[in-house]
Design a protein around this motif. Structure first.
Motif, PDB file in Angstrom:
ATOM      1  N   ASP A  66       1.239  -0.936  -0.203  1.00 38.38           N
ATOM      2  CA  ASP A  66      -0.273  -0.048   0.002  1.00 38.38           C
ATOM      3  C   ASP A  66       0.735   1.455  -0.038  1.00 38.38           C
ATOM      4  N   GLU A  67       1.114   1.981  -1.367  1.00 41.71           N
ATOM      5  CA  GLU A  67       2.301   3.312  -1.159  1.00 41.71           C
ATOM      6  C   GLU A  67       1.441   4.328  -0.083  1.00 41.71           C
ATOM      7  N   ALA A  68       0.666   4.960  -0.086  1.00 46.70           N
ATOM      8  CA  ALA A  68       0.163   5.379   1.462  1.00 46.70           C
ATOM      9  C   ALA A  68       0.679   4.646   2.352  1.00 46.70           C
ATOM     10  N   ALA A  69       0.358   3.468   2.764  1.00 48.13           N
ATOM     11  CA  ALA A  69       0.979   2.986   4.297  1.00 48.13           C
ATOM     12  C   ALA A  69       2.775   3.353   3.859  1.00 48.13           C
ATOM     13  N   VAL A  70       3.133   2.809   2.786  1.00 49.78           N
ATOM     14  CA  VAL A  70       4.506   3.344   2.860  1.00 49.78           C
ATOM     15  C   VAL A  70       4.844   4.192   2.828  1.00 49.78           C
ATOM     16  N   LEU A  71       4.350   5.271   2.272  1.00 50.40           N
ATOM     17  CA  LEU A  71       4.578   6.107   2.450  1.00 50.40           C
ATOM     18  C   LEU A  71       4.613   7.178   4.240  1.00 50.40           C
ATOM     19  N   ALA A  72       3.539   6.683   4.720  1.00 50.60           N
ATOM     20  CA  ALA A  72       3.199   7.286   5.926  1.00 50.60           C
ATOM     21  C   ALA A  72       4.376   6.868   6.697  1.00 50.60           C
ATOM     22  N   ALA A  73       4.460   5.432   6.892  1.00 50.02           N
ATOM     23  CA  ALA A  73       5.973   4.906   7.667  1.00 50.02           C
ATOM     24  C   ALA A  73       7.307   5.499   7.395  1.00 50.02           C
ATOM     25  N   PHE A  74       6.643   5.742   6.247  1.00 50.80           N
ATOM     26  CA  PHE A  74       8.852   6.391   6.229  1.00 50.80           C
ATOM     27  C   PHE A  74       8.626   8.093   6.787  1.00 50.80           C
ATOM     28  N   THR A  75       7.547   8.509   6.799  1.00 53.50           N
ATOM     29  CA  THR A  75       7.314   9.951   7.454  1.00 53.50           C
ATOM     30  C   THR A  75       7.346  10.096   8.895  1.00 53.50           C
ATOM     31  N   LYS A  76       6.707   8.874   9.446  1.00 53.85           N
ATOM     32  CA  LYS A  76       6.779   8.173  10.608  1.00 53.85           C
ATOM     33  C   LYS A  76       8.484   8.412  11.457  1.00 53.85           C
ATOM     34  N   LEU A  77       8.657   7.285  10.270  1.00 47.92           N
ATOM     35  CA  LEU A  77      10.451   6.530  11.121  1.00 47.92           C
ATOM     36  C   LEU A  77      11.134   7.951  11.147  1.00 47.92           C
ATOM     37  N   ASP A  78      10.586   8.981   9.998  1.00 49.73           N
ATOM     38  CA  ASP A  78      12.034  10.450   9.668  1.00 49.73           C
ATOM     39  C   ASP A  78      11.531  11.200  11.261  1.00 49.73           C
ATOM     40  N   GLU A  79       9.802  11.463  11.739  1.00 49.22           N
ATOM     41  CA  GLU A  79       9.679  12.175  12.369  1.00 49.22           C
ATOM     42  C   GLU A  79      10.408  11.407  14.042  1.00 49.22           C
ATOM     43  N   ASP A  80      10.285  10.563  13.958  1.00 51.99           N
ATOM     44  CA  ASP A  80      11.128   9.681  15.209  1.00 51.99           C
ATOM     45  C   ASP A  80      12.686   9.440  15.106  1.00 51.99           C
ATOM     46  N   GLY A  81      13.398  10.243  14.325  1.00 51.61           N
ATOM     47  CA  GLY A  81      14.767  10.363  13.975  1.00 51.61           C
ATOM     48  C   GLY A  81      15.472   8.839  13.447  1.00 51.61           C
ATOM     49  N   ILE A  82      14.820   8.278  13.104  1.00 50.94           N
ATOM     50  CA  ILE A  82      15.171   7.180  12.379  1.00 50.94           C
ATOM     51  C   ILE A  82      15.465   6.429  11.296  1.00 50.94           C
ATOM     52  N   ASP A  83      16.709   6.471  11.415  1.00 52.49           N
ATOM     53  CA  ASP A  83      17.182   6.514   9.790  1.00 52.49           C
ATOM     54  C   ASP A  83      17.410   5.151   9.088  1.00 52.49           C
ATOM     55  N   VAL A  84      16.915   5.069   8.556  1.00 51.42           N
ATOM     56  CA  VAL A  84      17.133   3.057   7.755  1.00 51.42           C
ATOM     57  C   VAL A  84      18.422   3.565   7.040  1.00 51.42           C
ATOM     58  N   ASN A  85      19.270   2.578   7.174  1.00 46.83           N
ATOM     59  CA  ASN A  85      20.453   2.558   6.520  1.00 46.83           C
ATOM     60  C   ASN A  85      21.158   1.310   5.931  1.00 46.83           C
ATOM     61  N   ILE A  86      20.354   0.355   6.346  1.00 49.50           N
ATOM     62  CA  ILE A  86      20.574  -1.020   6.056  1.00 49.50           C
ATOM     63  C   ILE A  86      18.554  -1.677   5.228  1.00 49.50           C
TER      64      ILE A  86
END
Ligand code: GCO
Length: 252
Positions: A66-86
């Motif tokens: 679900d594209e919208a869910a993927v975008l929202a999940a990454f926005t949340k990670l950004d807001e939580d300061g979680i940088d996915v490097n793997i």
């Protein structure tokens, strides 16, 4: 060079099966985890188990198709300061049915879950890796069927073949940004998804006869290859697929 300390790994479909085994292996090598699944209760329970082992675990329950869910999940990670490097694109389903009996809904469900999701999640992860300018690691989970077809798993085979070429497409565009995109092709592994096969005496005998190692693989036997591809040890490895299959694809 094999340490993952200081890195954060998002593993899709990691509340069970191969994804969970890969995630736990990466945590053992020092990575913080972002566990993903669609079943919030199972995800919570598995995250708790890993935290009890001393690992740093975040939960991100979202549908990778679900594209919208993927975008929202990454926005949340950004807001939580979680940088996915793997990123490990592992989420997948299986559907065993002859092609002539496959509905378009069946087909789309498998292709979306096993292939398109890796594009959607990979795109969001790469956008951020490129913007940060610190590179990253993308590991796509393929299959023996990335290389050879088995009857009655047509949509799965097609998707996994696509995974091999998507990995190379990612390499073509993202390697210059310090992102190494590679794939792992698991052999016949003893997982929930393969329960029906494991419990079928003739299929079990076929796997053991066709595999030089004469046995099924265990999910945790993928962790070493995943750690290698997620670590500095693979900084000059791009666009490859490594088969962890007991030798099945190496022999006739
Ligand atoms: C099947 C299996 C396979 C394995 C795996 C092999 O029905 O043949 O599910 O697809 O799970 O993908 O690499």
């Amino acid at each position: 060079m094999f340490s993952l300390s200081g890195r954060t790994a998002l593993v899709t479909g990691s509340s069970r099966g191969l994804g969970h085994a890969i995630a736990e292996g990466m945590a053992q090598a020092g990575a913080s985890l972002v566990l993903n699944g669609v079943d919030k209760a199972r995800l919570k329970q598995r995250a708790k188990g890993l935290r009890e082992k001393g690992y740093t675990v975040h939960e991100a329950a979202f549908d990778v198709t679900d594209e919208a869910a993927v975008l929202a999940a990454f926005t949340k990670l950004d807001e939580d300061g979680i940088d996915v490097n793997i990123l490990v694109n592992n989420a997948g389903i299986q559907l065993r049915k002859p092609l002539v009996d496959i509905s378009i809904d069946d087909w789309n469900k498998v292709i979306n879950t096993n292939l398109t999701s890796s594009f959607l999640v990979g795109r969001e992860a790469a956008r951020r890796m490129i913007a940060r300018g610190r590179g990253g690691k993308i590991i796509n989970i393929g299959s023996l069927t990335s290389e050879a077809a088995r009857a009655t798993v047509g949509p799965y085979t097609t998707a996994k073949g696509g995974i091999k070429m998507l990995t190379r497409a990612m390499t073509a565009e993202w390697a210059e940004h310090g992102i190494q995109a590679n794939a792992i092709g698991p052999g016949y592994m003893a997982t929930e998804m393969n329960k029906a096969l494991l419990e079928n005496p003739s299929f079990d005998a076929w796997v053991k006869g066709r595999t030089p190692a004469r046995r099924w693989g265990q999910p945790n036997e993928l962790a070493g290859t995943a750690i290698f591809l997620a670590s500095s040890a693979s900084d000059y490895v791009n666009g490859q697929i490594i088969y962890v299959d007991g030798g099945m694809l190496a022999v006739l």
